[in-house]
Design a protein around this motif. Sequence first.
Motif, PDB file in Angstrom:
ATOM      1  N   VAL A   1       9.447   1.618  -7.029  1.00 48.55           N
ATOM      2  CA  VAL A   1       8.595   2.814  -6.973  1.00 48.55           C
ATOM      3  C   VAL A   1       8.848   3.697  -8.195  1.00 48.55           C
ATOM      4  CG1 VAL A   1       8.143   4.960  -5.736  1.00 48.55           C
ATOM      5  CG2 VAL A   1       8.384   2.827  -4.471  1.00 48.55           C
ATOM      6  N   ALA A   2      10.115   3.979  -8.477  1.00 48.24           N
ATOM      7  CA  ALA A   2      10.460   4.849  -9.605  1.00 48.24           C
ATOM      8  C   ALA A   2      10.009   4.232 -10.927  1.00 48.24           C
ATOM      9  CB  ALA A   2      11.961   5.111  -9.625  1.00 48.24           C
TER      10      ALA A   2
ATOM     11  N   ALA B   1       0.830  -1.204   0.000  1.00 47.63           N
ATOM     12  CA  ALA B   1       0.000   0.000   0.000  1.00 47.63           C
ATOM     13  C   ALA B   1       0.865   1.256   0.000  1.00 47.63           C
ATOM     14  CB  ALA B   1      -0.925  -0.007   1.215  1.00 47.63           C
ATOM     15  N   PHE B   2       1.943   1.236   0.769  1.00 47.29           N
ATOM     16  CA  PHE B   2       2.846   2.387   0.855  1.00 47.29           C
ATOM     17  C   PHE B   2       3.493   2.683  -0.492  1.00 47.29           C
ATOM     18  CE2 PHE B   2       7.235   3.898   1.961  1.00 47.29           C
ATOM     19  CZ  PHE B   2       6.871   5.176   2.368  1.00 47.29           C
ATOM     20  N   TYR B   3       4.020   1.644  -1.124  1.00 44.22           N
ATOM     21  CA  TYR B   3       4.690   1.844  -2.405  1.00 44.22           C
ATOM     22  C   TYR B   3       3.688   2.205  -3.507  1.00 44.22           C
ATOM     23  CZ  TYR B   3       8.873  -0.063  -0.235  1.00 44.22           C
ATOM     24  OH  TYR B   3       9.946  -0.256   0.577  1.00 44.22           O
ATOM     25  N   LEU B   4       2.502   1.598  -3.473  1.00 44.57           N
ATOM     26  CA  LEU B   4       1.488   1.925  -4.467  1.00 44.57           C
ATOM     27  C   LEU B   4       1.068   3.389  -4.348  1.00 44.57           C
ATOM     28  CD1 LEU B   4      -0.541   1.186  -6.682  1.00 44.57           C
ATOM     29  CD2 LEU B   4      -2.108   0.392  -4.883  1.00 44.57           C
ATOM     30  N   ALA B   5       0.903   3.867  -3.121  1.00 38.97           N
ATOM     31  CA  ALA B   5       0.529   5.271  -2.921  1.00 38.97           C
ATOM     32  C   ALA B   5       1.582   6.200  -3.521  1.00 38.97           C
ATOM     33  CB  ALA B   5       0.351   5.561  -1.432  1.00 38.97           C
ATOM     34  N   MET B   6       2.852   5.893  -3.315  1.00 41.59           N
ATOM     35  CA  MET B   6       3.909   6.743  -3.867  1.00 41.59           C
ATOM     36  C   MET B   6       3.936   6.675  -5.388  1.00 41.59           C
ATOM     37  SD  MET B   6       7.195   6.740  -1.371  1.00 41.59           S
ATOM     38  CE  MET B   6       7.530   5.013  -1.534  1.00 41.59           C
ATOM     39  N   VAL B   7       3.729   5.494  -5.948  1.00 39.17           N
ATOM     40  CA  VAL B   7       3.690   5.349  -7.416  1.00 39.17           C
ATOM     41  C   VAL B   7       2.598   6.232  -7.997  1.00 39.17           C
ATOM     42  CG1 VAL B   7       3.065   3.751  -9.265  1.00 39.17           C
ATOM     43  CG2 VAL B   7       4.733   3.060  -7.546  1.00 39.17           C
TER      44      VAL B   7
END
Length: 733
Positions: free
Chosen positions: A421-422, A8-14
Amino acid sequence: MELLTRGAFYLAMVLVCARVAMLETIRDPMLVGPGSVAAPRGVGPASSLFLDLMCCVPALLILLRRVMDSTYVLRWGWSHVVMGVLGLWAMASRFWAADKFAAMVASADLAAAFVLIWAGTQLVRSHARLRIVAGMALGLLLVLVAEGLNKRLLEFPVTVRSWYDRNSDSSRLRYMREQGLEETDFRFQQFERKLLSGELRGFSNSPNTYAAMLVLTGLISIGILMQRLKDRDGIGWVVVIGIGLIGAGFALWHTHSRTAAVTPIFGVMLMVASARLEPWMARRPRMVFAGAVVLFFLGVAAVVGHGLAHGNLVEKSLTYRWYYWTGAARIVVKHPVLGVGWANFGWYYPEVRLPIASEEVQDPHNFIVRFFAELGVVGGLLAIAWMVRLWWEMTRPGENSALRTQHSELRKRGIWSLAAVAGGAAVLNLIVATDWDQDSPWLILQTVGAAAGGLLLLAGLVVGAMRSIKDGALDDRPAPWVLRSMQVGIGIFLLHNLIDFSLFETGPLMLFAFLVGSVLGVKQPSVAGRVKRTGVAVGGLTVAVILWLGAAARLWLPTVFAELAAARGDDLFRSSVSKDRKTIDLSKLDAAFAAYQEALREQPLNGEYAWKATNVLLYKNAPANLVRQMIDAAIAANPRAGKYYVLKAQFELNQSKPEAEAVIKPFQEALGLSPADVGLRLEYAAALDRLGDKDFSREQYREALRRDDELPRDEPKRLTPKKRKEIEGMITR
């Protein structure tokens, strides 16, 4: 179970990074007609709604973990409660808005941003994650700077050459011909002046928004720099940040934003002052917070008092803001409780704008004023209550006591997580923001640009979040300067939005939301939500999933089908005329009309589909009754759109035996919506002259001159002396 919240954390940043690097619009700004150039399609409402749905997925994953893991504690604050009520009120405003389609899409954006704030509060529970979020901001700064350098140093010279090249597809002559403009028209002069100024906009609608984003991400980057210096890390980290800040300064200069020339300095001063005074403020938190709130409202009172006393705010651009706010106040008086509906300010402002105000804007350029104007006193008071409570929760002393112990597993493969993420942000941006119907050279350029953006984002993430590149470890050391820079950056961003509208452009809104959620996650006391009610969590997840699926079925899917049909209609309408413009393909016109009708059936809230269908009918000289039906459909979808009434009046005027009432009534409707529109009044006067009503025509010409006299003497929108002489001659005749 921890994999759910990590994902969830990485998806939000993406999602946040992808949306910052794209421009989302509710309606296509390009005019469509036979033979017009098919510019690459931008990110429309269907894509925006899809991304809004995706922005809610991290929250669903968080709730799922809570249901499956009874030890996982959900956290909340009263700011979340007020924010939730405000979001629901904005979404409900669709039912009383004139432009229901704009209200639907824009309120979905706002709701998605509020969900991201709540998700960020749950997800950022460690110093490592706080540093990752800061690194994301640094990476976005590098992407924004690269976009500005590319536009100014590479694309701008080519644009200028093409503008003056008579044989170019983007020449000034072709632009005037396609838009029906002349060199003396104000609209053309304004467009040319903007184009030749080299003004940078980044991925935004406005240079001021681009400047505000540079300041926000730049201040957080300075916080990373100060933290690196305090931790005595290597000089290599500092060099990368320094290069980014120098590039940001160059880009800021070319936005021509005077506000952004001052706010970075003010922000750095605030960071240094808060660092020095932090022990003293920690002993007196309530007194300091109350003093800051009182000082803010005293400042607001001083600005309002000066505006009321003098009718201006000293400086020209600020005086224009005063005109917007005065008009907004009149809207609140007319619609005190409910407001006019979210994203509907622009449809009501022309009716109430001051005679001296020449601009017809879509936003009041103040986020608090916008809440009052569009959501009434209810929405305005909720917005103020939310801001006050939010700032208390973001600045109260102390941090979550569990910050140092949670998420230690993030240190194992940190570099690969950041690369994911990037890469994910670059791929998502490429997929959503690219018009895949374009030629392959253009697609290659888009792909290269997305890849370069991904690499720059990765560089920022590494500099902001890594302790050591050698062992791939994320940095979980306390980061007070990083936290301080986020708080100050958010505050300065909101300060920009007291005289601008950048908060409500979708990319900046999502970045603001996730940054706010991250700060709340660090500052949220760990005791919040200790009582674990699994039944409540199950019920919450069930309701959330039902609402998510309902939004996908009722909001997103109809908009997708409508956009696809409208795109087919655009292509058919453009290609309906031969290259030499001598032959018309009636079958393509019929197909284009059918496509627009299909779009209107799928999404009846968007009157632009009926507008486009009407233009097709006019081009093929369709029966009058059918044209009237389509114009009426457009008006029914948005009864505040003056251009629909003007089209109706023009159509009736061009009939072989025009009926005076059929022409006069829509013109009067349009003038009721925008009484100070000199051009519209002149058009009405000319129509009356054609109808033979000389007395009323003369009256309207005189009224147009009177309205023009009310504008400032140096206003470029005033009628030229030559035009005034022509009108005076008509009055005499």
